[in-house]
Design an enzyme around this catalytic site. Structure first.
Site, PDB file in Angstrom:
ATOM      1  N   HIS A 103       0.865  -1.169   0.000  1.00  0.00           N
ATOM      2  CA  HIS A 103       0.000   0.000   0.000  1.00  0.00           C
ATOM      3  C   HIS A 103       0.915   1.236   0.000  1.00  0.00           C
ATOM      4  O   HIS A 103       2.037   1.184   0.497  1.00  0.00           O
ATOM      5  CB  HIS A 103      -0.853   0.098   1.270  1.00  0.00           C
ATOM      6  N   ASP A 106       2.355   2.097   3.350  1.00  0.00           N
ATOM      7  CA  ASP A 106       3.267   1.091   3.908  1.00  0.00           C
ATOM      8  C   ASP A 106       4.721   1.499   3.760  1.00  0.00           C
ATOM      9  O   ASP A 106       5.568   1.120   4.575  1.00  0.00           O
ATOM     10  CB  ASP A 106       3.109  -0.258   3.193  1.00  0.00           C
ATOM     11  N   GLU A 234     -10.720  -6.615  -4.289  1.00  0.00           N
ATOM     12  CA  GLU A 234     -10.569  -7.690  -3.306  1.00  0.00           C
ATOM     13  C   GLU A 234     -11.850  -7.832  -2.487  1.00  0.00           C
ATOM     14  O   GLU A 234     -12.144  -6.988  -1.648  1.00  0.00           O
ATOM     15  CB  GLU A 234      -9.379  -7.394  -2.388  1.00  0.00           C
ATOM     16  N   GLU A 270      -8.941 -13.308  -1.381  1.00  0.00           N
ATOM     17  CA  GLU A 270      -8.245 -13.622  -0.139  1.00  0.00           C
ATOM     18  C   GLU A 270      -8.953 -14.777   0.561  1.00  0.00           C
ATOM     19  O   GLU A 270     -10.172 -14.753   0.757  1.00  0.00           O
ATOM     20  CB  GLU A 270      -8.185 -12.417   0.797  1.00  0.00           C
ATOM     21  N   HIS A 273     -11.030 -13.889   3.627  1.00  0.00           N
ATOM     22  CA  HIS A 273     -12.263 -13.187   3.300  1.00  0.00           C
ATOM     23  C   HIS A 273     -13.339 -14.155   2.830  1.00  0.00           C
ATOM     24  O   HIS A 273     -14.526 -13.947   3.077  1.00  0.00           O
ATOM     25  CB  HIS A 273     -12.011 -12.124   2.235  1.00  0.00           C
ATOM     26  N   ASP A 298      -4.608 -13.498  -2.432  1.00  0.00           N
ATOM     27  CA  ASP A 298      -3.924 -13.244  -1.167  1.00  0.00           C
ATOM     28  C   ASP A 298      -3.971 -14.532  -0.356  1.00  0.00           C
ATOM     29  O   ASP A 298      -5.046 -14.984   0.047  1.00  0.00           O
ATOM     30  CB  ASP A 298      -4.603 -12.111  -0.387  1.00  0.00           C
ATOM     31  N   ASP A 309     -10.878 -11.391  10.782  1.00  0.00           N
ATOM     32  CA  ASP A 309      -9.808 -11.577   9.807  1.00  0.00           C
ATOM     33  C   ASP A 309      -8.498 -11.863  10.532  1.00  0.00           C
ATOM     34  O   ASP A 309      -7.757 -10.942  10.878  1.00  0.00           O
ATOM     35  CB  ASP A 309      -9.700 -10.280   8.987  1.00  0.00           C
ATOM     36  N   ASP A 311      -5.861 -13.570   9.357  1.00  0.00           N
ATOM     37  CA  ASP A 311      -4.717 -13.420   8.433  1.00  0.00           C
ATOM     38  C   ASP A 311      -3.541 -14.313   8.806  1.00  0.00           C
ATOM     39  O   ASP A 311      -2.396 -13.863   8.882  1.00  0.00           O
ATOM     40  CB  ASP A 311      -4.250 -11.962   8.391  1.00  0.00           C
ATOM     41  N   ASP A 341      -0.390 -12.037   2.192  1.00  0.00           N
ATOM     42  CA  ASP A 341      -1.002 -11.000   3.020  1.00  0.00           C
ATOM     43  C   ASP A 341      -1.360 -11.643   4.366  1.00  0.00           C
ATOM     44  O   ASP A 341      -2.521 -11.723   4.752  1.00  0.00           O
ATOM     45  CB  ASP A 341      -2.245 -10.452   2.319  1.00  0.00           C
TER      46      ASP A 341
END
Length: 443
Positions: A103, A106, A234, A270, A273, A298, A309, A311, A341
């Site tokens: 991003h 980031d 996404e 993802e 998700h 992702d 989430d 991750d 991710d």
């Protein structure tokens, strides 16, 4: 502190084969091995994500950060951002993975004003271009963060305040142009807050139209600057908002059709998700393939006992094999790839934990590719699928599906043939057993 010292005690990660006892070596990811006609590196197109690996300091809603990364020790100024970028590229080299993703915020110093944003992001892009040239690492996708700053509490493109939408347009234009300059393969839009908390203060029709127009303008600018990569959305059903407009792949496709963008935009799926939408990972990939909008992935996982989430790095070869089957059936990636991710757990606070997370995930996906390729080459599972629909290739099936048929003509055909449909087994248990056999044998 020298940026290369953060991972200095960790040797470059290499392929050493399934029988190695080295925990920081690839057992199944042999980047030059040819699978389904491509080198494994080219088939999987792995990317490391700045977002969770280098920007998250281990905080959660109940506690402060736990990682003590040196670039988080003080203010996120230009020096800290430069240091973080250098450490990240050293990490990419250690893993020997071809791509990365970011991003805008980031990779740059923290900013508040338009002028500060333009200055610091331009500085960051110059540095990324230099680092790519020095290391040979490439950009899988870039994006703009329109969800973290308080200005985006009510969304970016769907915000009720046009000044916020304009600031978002600045970020997206800048990130898209940077992605183009850096040779990125894709540009992603993740609408983290493009949704609502309550209908009491929300005009859904207005917000959908704003989002459709914004996305149309992004596509227009892509063509204006000559960016040849893919624009991706996404999907995610909720969290941080109660309901998000890009709920899942099927919802995104309906949105794209409404605004005439179905041939311009694809999805970045993802795994976590998909879990939040109460789908399987493979369902989302299969749906995207069927609708012609499969783009990129992702690669993370959720936890079925948690409704948020998480991750986490993928660690189930069986689950990933089912997903990889759909990737193979889609013909593999074009511009997309597997982006990590994902983030280590808050208690995994040492630098080596980041390496363990990525090495394990790489091997899970590589082993899943081998298993899925063996399933396809064996042919038995695909044959069961083909046999299940074989009736449509016969005389009766062709008559039912003929373009000039109608509901009445099909019903009349049933009467004329005096049909008595017989139940046929779906062979589910056999297919599940075959998957497990190939997962166990994958080497």
């Amino acid at each position: 502190m020298n940026p290369t010292s953060y991972f200095s005690e960790i040797a470059p990660v290499t392929f050493k084969g399934p029988d190695t006892t080295d925990e920081l070596a690839y057992r199944f990811y042999d980047k030059d091995r040819v699978v389904m006609g491509k080198r494994m590196e080219d088939y999987l197109r792995f990317a490391v994500c700045f977002w969770h690996s280098f920007c998250w300091n281990g905080f959660d809603v109940f506690g402060a950060g736990t990682f003590n990364r040196p670039w988080h020790a003080g203010a996120n100024d230009a020096d800290a951002a430069r240091f973080k970028r250098a450490v990240a590229f050293d990490f990419f080299n250690k893993l020997d993975l071809p791509f990365y993703a970011f991003h805008d915020v980031d990779v740059m110093a923290a900013t508040e004003t338009v002028g500060e944003y333009q200055h610091h992001f331009a500085e960051a892009v110059d540095d990324l271009e230099r680092l790519q040239g020095e290391t040979g690492r490439k950009l899988l996708w870039g994006t703009a963060n329109l969800f973290s700053h308080p200005r985006y509490a009510a969304g970016g493109a769907t915000n009720p305040n046009p000044e916020v939408v304009a600031f978002g347009a600045l970020q997206v234009r800048s990130a898209l142009e940077a992605t183009h300059r850096l040779g990125g393969s894709n540009y992603v839009l993740w609408g983290g807050r493009e949704g609502y908390e309550t209908l009491l203060n929300t005009d859904i029709g207005r917000e959908l139209d704003q989002l459709g127009r914004f996305l149309s303008l992004v596509v227009e600018h892509k063509h204006k600057i000559g960016f040849k990569g893919t624009i991706l959305i996404e999907p995610k059903p909720h969290e941080p908002t109660k309901h998000q407009y890009d709920f899942d792949t099927a919802t995104v496709f309906g949105f794209l059709k409404r605004y005439g963008l179905e041939n311009e935009v694809k999805v970045n799926i993802e795994a976590n998700h998909a879990t939040l939408a109460r789908h399987t990972f493979e369902h989302e990939i299969a749906t995207a393939r069927a609708l012609g909008i499969f783009g990129s992935i992702d690669a993370n996982r959720g936890d079925n006992q948690n409704g948020w989430d998480t991750d986490q790095f993928p660690n189930s070869v069986e689950e990933m094999t089912l997903a990889m089957l759909e990737v193979i059936r889609a013909g593999g990636f074009t511009d997309g790839g597997f982006n990590f991710d994902a983030k280590v757990r808050r208690q995994s606070s040492d630098p080596v934990d980041m390496v363990h997370g990525h090495v394990g995930a790489v091997d899970v996906i590589a082993r899943a590719l081998l298993a899925a390729a063996a399933i396809v080459e064996d042919g038995r599972i695909d044959q069961v699928r083909a046999d299940r629909y074989a009736g449509w290739d016969g005389e009766f099936g062709k008559a039912v599906s003929a373009e000039n048929s109608s509901l009445a003509s099909i019903a009349d055909l049933a009467v004329a043939k005096e049909i008595r449909p017989a139940h046929k087994s779906g062979r589910q248990e056999r297919l599940e057993n075959l998957v497990n056999r190939f997962v166990g044998d994958a080497r």
